[in-house]
Design a protein around this motif. Structure first.
Motif, PDB file in Angstrom:
ATOM      1  N   THR A  73      35.257  16.570   0.479  1.00 48.36           N
ATOM      2  CA  THR A  73      36.672  16.381   0.825  1.00 48.36           C
ATOM      3  C   THR A  73      37.113  14.933   0.629  1.00 48.36           C
ATOM      4  O   THR A  73      38.193  14.558   1.068  1.00 48.36           O
ATOM      5  CB  THR A  73      36.936  16.786   2.285  1.00 48.36           C
ATOM      6  OG1 THR A  73      36.246  15.883   3.167  1.00 48.36           O
ATOM      7  CG2 THR A  73      36.493  18.202   2.569  1.00 48.36           C
ATOM      8  N   GLU A  74      36.276  14.132  -0.008  1.00 47.10           N
ATOM      9  CA  GLU A  74      36.501  12.699  -0.207  1.00 47.10           C
ATOM     10  C   GLU A  74      36.422  11.934   1.114  1.00 47.10           C
ATOM     11  O   GLU A  74      37.142  10.968   1.348  1.00 47.10           O
ATOM     12  CB  GLU A  74      37.843  12.429  -0.894  1.00 47.10           C
ATOM     13  CG  GLU A  74      37.901  11.088  -1.605  1.00 47.10           C
ATOM     14  CD  GLU A  74      39.202  10.854  -2.348  1.00 47.10           C
ATOM     15  OE1 GLU A  74      39.327   9.818  -3.027  1.00 47.10           O
ATOM     16  OE2 GLU A  74      40.106  11.712  -2.248  1.00 47.10           O
TER      17      GLU A  74
ATOM     18  N   GLY B  28      39.508  17.856  -1.667  1.00 46.70           N
ATOM     19  CA  GLY B  28      38.795  16.686  -2.181  1.00 46.70           C
ATOM     20  C   GLY B  28      39.290  16.255  -3.539  1.00 46.70           C
ATOM     21  O   GLY B  28      39.296  15.064  -3.866  1.00 46.70           O
ATOM     22  N   ASP B  29      39.732  17.212  -4.357  1.00 47.84           N
ATOM     23  CA  ASP B  29      40.234  16.905  -5.683  1.00 47.84           C
ATOM     24  C   ASP B  29      41.562  16.154  -5.594  1.00 47.84           C
ATOM     25  O   ASP B  29      41.783  15.161  -6.285  1.00 47.84           O
ATOM     26  CB  ASP B  29      40.405  18.199  -6.473  1.00 47.84           C
ATOM     27  CG  ASP B  29      40.497  17.951  -7.959  1.00 47.84           C
ATOM     28  OD1 ASP B  29      39.825  17.034  -8.456  1.00 47.84           O
ATOM     29  OD2 ASP B  29      41.253  18.684  -8.624  1.00 47.84           O
ATOM     30  N   SER B  30      42.460  16.637  -4.727  1.00 50.11           N
ATOM     31  CA  SER B  30      43.748  15.964  -4.533  1.00 50.11           C
ATOM     32  C   SER B  30      44.380  16.497  -3.255  1.00 50.11           C
ATOM     33  O   SER B  30      44.919  17.597  -3.238  1.00 50.11           O
ATOM     34  CB  SER B  30      44.677  16.216  -5.724  1.00 50.11           C
ATOM     35  OG  SER B  30      45.964  15.663  -5.484  1.00 50.11           O
TER      36      SER B  30
ATOM     37  N   LYS C 102      36.364  13.580 -10.595  1.00 45.82           N
ATOM     38  CA  LYS C 102      36.543  14.839  -9.895  1.00 45.82           C
ATOM     39  C   LYS C 102      36.487  15.976 -10.889  1.00 45.82           C
ATOM     40  O   LYS C 102      36.575  15.809 -12.092  1.00 45.82           O
ATOM     41  CB  LYS C 102      37.868  14.806  -9.121  1.00 45.82           C
ATOM     42  CG  LYS C 102      37.892  13.686  -8.085  1.00 45.82           C
ATOM     43  CD  LYS C 102      39.215  13.611  -7.354  1.00 45.82           C
ATOM     44  CE  LYS C 102      39.217  12.458  -6.358  1.00 45.82           C
ATOM     45  NZ  LYS C 102      40.435  12.317  -5.604  1.00 45.82           N
TER      46      LYS C 102
ATOM     47  N   THR D 290      33.981  10.633  -4.883  1.00 42.16           N
ATOM     48  CA  THR D 290      35.425  10.816  -5.032  1.00 42.16           C
ATOM     49  C   THR D 290      35.887  12.203  -4.611  1.00 42.16           C
ATOM     50  O   THR D 290      37.084  12.481  -4.618  1.00 42.16           O
ATOM     51  CB  THR D 290      35.827  10.589  -6.495  1.00 42.16           C
ATOM     52  OG1 THR D 290      34.978  11.363  -7.350  1.00 42.16           O
ATOM     53  CG2 THR D 290      35.709   9.124  -6.865  1.00 42.16           C
ATOM     54  N   GLY D 291      34.944  13.074  -4.227  1.00 43.81           N
ATOM     55  CA  GLY D 291      35.307  14.396  -3.736  1.00 43.81           C
ATOM     56  C   GLY D 291      35.644  15.377  -4.847  1.00 43.81           C
ATOM     57  O   GLY D 291      35.610  15.055  -6.039  1.00 43.81           O
TER      58      GLY D 291
END
Length: 320
Positions: free
Chosen positions: A72-73, A199-201, A319, A266-267
């Motif tokens: 999830t970053e 986590g991606d955005s 990512k 960076t997730g």
């Protein structure tokens, strides 16, 4: 011809880095196994493999939760303190029976995870700051509850720490089952897809209507619960509760296993198989240095080198 050759060099380098990102941790494990077979006496014995597996099981369990958080970053620095807290609570409530003690441990761990998740998801505190606060506070609470080492004499707890099924210790079975469960959750469930999307955005996940806050809170609770499981298992194996030292630097070992295993900081991606292999790699590296009478400081230096190599290989991976 010369121009074509120059174009091939960056391409080959990119392919090599891509291979390292995907399979480097497994190659590292295989290399250490081969090296130890040659230079370490009595390495290829069932007893040695059993010992190594039992020692790495708690690290794997903690690293599973850490992988979800990093996916999830985020990051969870409180896992070692949760292990110590689990040891203290187990010692205090074991007199009521193993099951009641485990339930109380789960409540304490869920409370820590809920606090972490609330600070991150609701208050907006950076994960490293929120979990650092619980890392310090959790260890302090563990020492308040149990200021010193306490021997535990409980048949059920002893069985949990040293029992086995068909020769396979409970610790290994529990770690393996949890790894399969977490891998299934990440790959096959809606919750896992939501976790990776966050986590991606995170802004994009919020715009898509995903329950970002709820998922983040659940992830930190799960991480704390897995750390508590590792703490109980370590306590059961030692037959003693030692909140002063139990779980020390466990957060670093878990992060190392996750990063070396291919999960980017960076997730947006979680590699459970790689995380397990990363924990095994660190365990084999540590055992190799210890068996050859090198001081513990060399182990820390070796881990640092492994982390730097893993981060270098992950450059540009980003990512998913």
């Amino acid at each position: 011809m010369a121009e074509a050759a120059l174009k091939t060099v960056p391409l080959d380098r990119a392919r090599a880095l891509q291979w390292l990102q995907r399979y480097g941790v497994y190659a590292g494990v295989a290399l250490l196994l081969v090296v130890n077979t040659v230079i370490t006496p009595h390495f290829l014995t069932a007893e040695n493999f059993r010992t190594q597996a039992v020692q790495v099981a708690p690290v794997i369990i903690v690293a599973l939760g850490m992988a979800l958080v990093i996916g999830t970053e985020g990051v969870d620095l409180s896992v070692g303190a949760v292990m110590a807290l689990a040891a203290s609570v187990t010692a205090l409530y074991l007199g009521y029976g193993l099951v009641p003690a485990l339930l109380v441990v789960a409540l304490f761990a869920a409370g820590v995870g809920l606090a972490n998740g609330a600070l991150v998801a609701l208050v907006g505190v950076q994960p490293i700051v929120a979990t650092l606060a619980l890392m310090v506070g959790g260890r302090g609470l563990a020492l308040v509850l149990l200021p010193q080492l306490k021997d535990l004499r409980n048949p059920q707890l002893a069985s949990l720490g040293s029992g086995d099924v068909l020769g396979i210790p409970y610790l290994i079975l529990i770690a393996a089952l949890l790894a399969l469960l977490v891998a299934f959750t990440v790959r096959r469930t809606t919750f896992g897809r939501q976790l990776l999307a966050i986590g991606d955005s995170r802004p994009a996940a919020q715009l898509a209507g995903l329950p970002v806050r709820r998922v983040l809170i659940v992830v930190y609770v799960v991480s704390a619960l897995l750390a508590a499981v590792a703490g109980v298992l370590a306590t059961a194996r030692l037959q003693a509760s030692d909140p002063t030292s139990l779980g020390n630097l466990m957060e670093l070992s878990a992060i190392t296993a996750v990063v070396v295993g291919g999960t980017p900081l960076t997730g947006g991606r979680v590699n459970i198989g790689g995380t397990v292999a990363g924990a095994v790699l660190i365990q084999l590296l540590t055992a190799t240095l210890i068996k050859h009478d090198l001081p513990p400081s060399w182990t820390q230096i070796a881990q640092a080198v492994v982390i730097v190599a893993a981060v270098y290989a992950a450059r540009g991976r980003g990512k998913r």
